[in-house]
Design a protein around this motif. Sequence first.
Motif, mmCIF file in Angstrom:
data_model
loop_
_atom_site.group_PDB
_atom_site.id
_atom_site.type_symbol
_atom_site.label_atom_id
_atom_site.label_comp_id
_atom_site.label_asym_id
_atom_site.label_seq_id
_atom_site.Cartn_x
_atom_site.Cartn_y
_atom_site.Cartn_z
ATOM 1 N N MET A 1 1.749 -26.064 29.598
ATOM 2 C CA MET A 1 2.451 -25.106 30.443
ATOM 3 C C MET A 1 3.791 -24.749 29.806
ATOM 4 S SD MET A 1 1.894 -26.493 34.361
ATOM 5 C CE MET A 1 2.283 -24.940 35.141
ATOM 6 N N GLU A 2 4.249 -23.586 30.151
ATOM 7 C CA GLU A 2 5.562 -23.149 29.675
ATOM 8 C C GLU A 2 6.599 -23.438 30.755
ATOM 9 O OE1 GLU A 2 4.373 -19.229 27.103
ATOM 10 O OE2 GLU A 2 4.507 -19.030 29.280
ATOM 11 N N PRO A 3 7.844 -23.721 30.346
ATOM 12 C CA PRO A 3 8.883 -23.939 31.356
ATOM 13 C C PRO A 3 9.123 -22.665 32.170
ATOM 14 C CG PRO A 3 9.735 -24.331 29.124
ATOM 15 C CD PRO A 3 8.330 -23.883 28.993
ATOM 16 N N PRO A 4 9.697 -22.813 33.347
ATOM 17 C CA PRO A 4 9.879 -21.669 34.236
ATOM 18 C C PRO A 4 10.616 -20.482 33.609
ATOM 19 C CG PRO A 4 10.292 -23.694 35.429
ATOM 20 C CD PRO A 4 10.105 -24.071 33.989
ATOM 21 N N TRP A 5 11.627 -20.722 32.799
ATOM 22 C CA TRP A 5 12.394 -19.614 32.222
ATOM 23 C C TRP A 5 11.598 -18.820 31.187
ATOM 24 C CZ3 TRP A 5 13.792 -24.720 31.388
ATOM 25 C CH2 TRP A 5 13.598 -25.210 30.093
ATOM 26 N N ILE A 6 10.532 -19.401 30.662
ATOM 27 C CA ILE A 6 9.640 -18.681 29.745
ATOM 28 C C ILE A 6 8.576 -17.930 30.546
ATOM 29 C CG2 ILE A 6 7.935 -18.927 27.889
ATOM 30 C CD1 ILE A 6 10.736 -19.559 26.922
ATOM 31 N N LYS A 7 7.983 -18.601 31.511
ATOM 32 C CA LYS A 7 6.911 -18.002 32.303
ATOM 33 C C LYS A 7 7.408 -16.811 33.123
ATOM 34 C CE LYS A 7 2.758 -17.977 34.163
ATOM 35 N NZ LYS A 7 1.558 -17.675 33.406
ATOM 36 N N PRO B 1 10.844 -15.074 33.113
ATOM 37 C CA PRO B 1 12.231 -14.897 32.666
ATOM 38 C C PRO B 1 13.069 -14.006 33.591
ATOM 39 C CG PRO B 1 10.734 -13.634 31.285
ATOM 40 C CD PRO B 1 9.882 -14.481 32.196
ATOM 41 N N HIS B 2 12.416 -13.232 34.422
ATOM 42 C CA HIS B 2 13.140 -12.337 35.322
ATOM 43 C C HIS B 2 13.662 -13.059 36.574
ATOM 44 C CE1 HIS B 2 8.994 -12.420 36.715
ATOM 45 N NE2 HIS B 2 9.458 -12.082 37.916
ATOM 46 N N ILE B 3 13.296 -14.326 36.752
ATOM 47 C CA ILE B 3 13.789 -15.098 37.897
ATOM 48 C C ILE B 3 14.853 -16.064 37.391
ATOM 49 C CG2 ILE B 3 13.230 -16.626 39.809
ATOM 50 C CD1 ILE B 3 10.335 -15.738 39.646
ATOM 51 N N GLY B 4 16.106 -15.814 37.741
ATOM 52 C CA GLY B 4 17.195 -16.682 37.312
ATOM 53 C C GLY B 4 17.224 -17.975 38.109
ATOM 54 N N LEU B 5 17.748 -19.018 37.489
ATOM 55 C CA LEU B 5 17.875 -20.294 38.186
ATOM 56 C C LEU B 5 18.809 -20.098 39.374
ATOM 57 C CD1 LEU B 5 17.153 -23.277 38.283
ATOM 58 C CD2 LEU B 5 19.112 -23.736 36.833
ATOM 59 N N TRP C 1 12.455 -18.911 43.155
ATOM 60 C CA TRP C 1 11.963 -20.267 42.866
ATOM 61 C C TRP C 1 11.715 -21.060 44.132
ATOM 62 C CZ3 TRP C 1 9.974 -20.179 38.478
ATOM 63 C CH2 TRP C 1 10.583 -19.593 37.384
ATOM 64 N N ARG C 2 12.061 -20.489 45.275
ATOM 65 C CA ARG C 2 11.914 -21.216 46.538
ATOM 66 C C ARG C 2 10.876 -20.603 47.465
ATOM 67 N NH1 ARG C 2 17.263 -21.107 45.279
ATOM 68 N NH2 ARG C 2 17.868 -19.554 46.802
ATOM 69 N N MET C 3 10.166 -19.610 46.954
ATOM 70 C CA MET C 3 9.081 -19.032 47.751
ATOM 71 C C MET C 3 8.148 -18.249 46.836
ATOM 72 S SD MET C 3 11.246 -16.011 49.715
ATOM 73 C CE MET C 3 9.914 -15.655 50.793
ATOM 74 N N TRP D 1 6.916 -23.522 39.841
ATOM 75 C CA TRP D 1 7.951 -24.549 39.678
ATOM 76 C C TRP D 1 7.362 -25.930 39.956
ATOM 77 C CZ3 TRP D 1 13.275 -23.929 38.659
ATOM 78 C CH2 TRP D 1 14.041 -25.082 38.774
ATOM 79 N N PHE D 2 6.685 -26.076 41.094
ATOM 80 C CA PHE D 2 6.127 -27.382 41.453
ATOM 81 C C PHE D 2 4.968 -27.781 40.551
ATOM 82 C CE2 PHE D 2 8.288 -26.540 45.577
ATOM 83 C CZ PHE D 2 9.145 -27.621 45.520
ATOM 84 N N ALA D 3 4.171 -26.820 40.143
ATOM 85 C CA ALA D 3 3.073 -27.124 39.216
ATOM 86 C C ALA D 3 3.625 -27.603 37.877
ATOM 87 C CB ALA D 3 2.180 -25.898 39.019
ATOM 88 N N PHE D 4 4.662 -26.946 37.385
ATOM 89 C CA PHE D 4 5.264 -27.358 36.123
ATOM 90 C C PHE D 4 5.889 -28.747 36.261
ATOM 91 C CE2 PHE D 4 8.665 -27.877 33.071
ATOM 92 C CZ PHE D 4 8.024 -27.557 31.883
#
Length: 72
Positions: A1-7, A9-13, A18-20, A27-30
């Motif tokens: 799997m790729e980290p969230p910022w790669i998968k 990239p348009h969703i900032g931390l 990331w919460r819905m 996020w939870f799968a990763f």
Amino acid sequence: MEPPWIKYPHIGLGSIGWRMGYGEDYWFAFADWYNGLDTAGKIAIKESYPEPAVVEEGYPWTGFYDRLEKYK
């Protein structure tokens, strides 16, 4: 799997993305997948996908992997 910022990239931390919805699901799968890796696997992911130094939107990803390991 790729980290969230790669998968996604348009969703900032820090984004609600990331919460819905699909962001939260990924996020939870990763996190589950990453925490299931052995030490060598985690090192390989960290080397292949370092936490981004430049933040385009949201908060820095610095410490992301360490936070995942704390919340197994």
